[in-house]
Design an enzyme around this catalytic site. Structure first.
Site, short mmCIF file in Angstrom:
data_model
loop_
_atom_site.label_atom_id
_atom_site.label_comp_id
_atom_site.label_asym_id
_atom_site.label_seq_id
_atom_site.Cartn_x
_atom_site.Cartn_y
_atom_site.Cartn_z
N LYS A 52 33.86 -39.89 -1.83
CA LYS A 52 35.26 -40.62 -1.82
C LYS A 52 35.47 -41.09 -3.34
O LYS A 52 37.00 -40.83 -3.68
CB LYS A 52 35.14 -41.89 -1.02
CG LYS A 52 35.26 -41.48 0.58
CD LYS A 52 34.67 -42.69 1.45
CE LYS A 52 34.64 -42.08 2.93
NZ LYS A 52 34.38 -42.97 4.02
N GLN A 96 32.13 -48.75 4.26
CA GLN A 96 31.65 -47.70 4.72
C GLN A 96 30.76 -48.22 6.00
O GLN A 96 30.02 -49.00 5.83
CB GLN A 96 30.84 -46.87 3.61
CG GLN A 96 30.31 -45.62 3.90
CD GLN A 96 30.89 -44.37 4.50
OE1 GLN A 96 32.11 -44.90 3.95
NE2 GLN A 96 30.63 -43.56 5.18
N ASP A 119 41.49 -46.87 6.35
CA ASP A 119 40.68 -46.23 7.44
C ASP A 119 41.53 -46.28 8.62
O ASP A 119 41.04 -45.38 9.48
CB ASP A 119 39.21 -47.01 7.45
CG ASP A 119 38.08 -46.30 6.93
OD1 ASP A 119 38.11 -45.20 6.69
OD2 ASP A 119 37.04 -46.92 6.55
N1 GUN Z 1 31.26 -43.62 8.10
C1 GUN Z 1 31.60 -42.50 8.63
N2 GUN Z 1 32.68 -42.05 8.61
C2 GUN Z 1 33.35 -43.16 8.17
C3 GUN Z 1 34.94 -43.35 7.95
O1 GUN Z 1 35.71 -42.41 7.90
N3 GUN Z 1 35.15 -44.65 7.39
C4 GUN Z 1 34.21 -45.52 7.18
N4 GUN Z 1 34.42 -46.66 6.65
N5 GUN Z 1 32.88 -45.20 7.33
C5 GUN Z 1 32.55 -43.96 7.60
#
Ligand code: GUN
Length: 279
Positions: A52, A96, A119
């Site tokens: 990211k 996350q 998200d």
């Molecule tokens: N953990 C696995 N996929 C994601 C996601 O798309 N967003 C977040 N915040 N955590 C994750």
């Protein structure tokens, strides 16, 4: 050979479009900043968070990384989220998942300002999606829609079957397909005759969480298959929820794993960050 839906290429296209948009915004004095919070050091999460950050750097979005120790309390995490909510420099906040067991992820998700919920997990974002209002959409299902559209696959009027009903993928996926005028069925672990239900699909989206579970007897001739699964087998090789080799001669188009849905999630996160800044 079926049409291979190339998520690597399509995500690169989207990131390049966003890069240009971000530069135009910068020229107008608007900068974009995403705060990424990770609690603990789950190795898979560290890889996702790193990817990211890299995507932000590529597109021209500033990223603030908060790497908090495993023993961080829920209160400390909520305090950080509230501080970032109030910080005008920060456009998007991402916590996350998964979080350590002593922290309630639902409470944390609700604490993020819906205006910064890149998200798309906040109940307000989900509610807006359900009633067709503007709002942030969960990145993986939003990416699936982009894969279909940019591969020239029509959704309107098609029989769409989504296998999986999670809040992050299955539920928003089904609503997005409905918004595109698909006829949508959501199948799940309690569905009877899953094979028959899956076989109705012109477009089958699989987010079942079981490696290579879907074989050709779940698939209608010439169906389009989108595989959201991601697993590592004993030889450390990636595979999806669909048994690619087994179904490839029956489908008209399919996403590979890796290189299908996976790269789209981050591209759509970048899209949501740009939208957060424009709002
Ligand atoms: N953990 C696995 N996929 C994601 C996601 O798309 N967003 C977040 N915040 N955590 C994750």
């Amino acid at each position: 050979m079926p049409q291979l839906i190339d998520g690597k290429k399509i995500s690169a296209e989207i990131k390049d479009e966003l890069k240009e948009k971000v530069q135009n915004l910068k020229d107008d004095g608007v900068s974009i900043c995403l705060a990424v919070i990770q609690v603990g050091n789950d190795p898979a999460s560290s890889i996702y968070v790193n990817n990211k950050k890299k995507a932000c750097a590529y597109v021209g979005i500033e990223s603030l990384a908060y790497e908090l120790p495993e023993e961080t309390t829920q209160r400390e995490l909520l305090d950080l989220v509230e501080k970032l909510n109030a910080d005008d420099r920060v456009n998007g906040i991402l916590v996350q998942l998964p979080l350590p067991g002593h922290i309630d992820a639902d409470v944390v998700i609700r604490a993020i300002s819906p205006d910064k919920d890149v998200d798309g997990f906040h109940p307000e974002s989900m509610g807006r999606l359900c009633i067709g209002e503007e709002g942030f959409v969960s990145c993986t299902p939003a990416g699936v829609i982009q894969l279909l559209k940019r591969s020239g696959i029509e959704i309107a009027g098609k029989e769409c079957v989504v296998i999986g009903r999670s809040n992050i993928v299955g539920k928003p996926m089904s609503i997005l397909l409905l918004r595109e005028n698909g006829t949508v069925t959501v199948a799940h672990s309690r569905t009877r005759n899953l094979k028959e239900v899956a076989k109705r699909a012109d477009i089958l989206v699989v987010a079942i969480g079981k490696p290579k579970y879907i074989t050709s007897d779940y698939i209608k001739d010439r169906a389009v298959v989108i595989d959201v699964g991601m697993h590592r087998n004993a030889e450390n090789k990636l595979c999806g929820d669909v048994d690619f080799e087994n179904v490839k001669d029956k489908v008209s188009a399919i996403t590979p794993v890796p290189g299908g849905v996976g790269p789209m999630t981050i591209a759509m996160l970048m899209y949501n960050c740009v939208r957060a800044a424009i709002k």
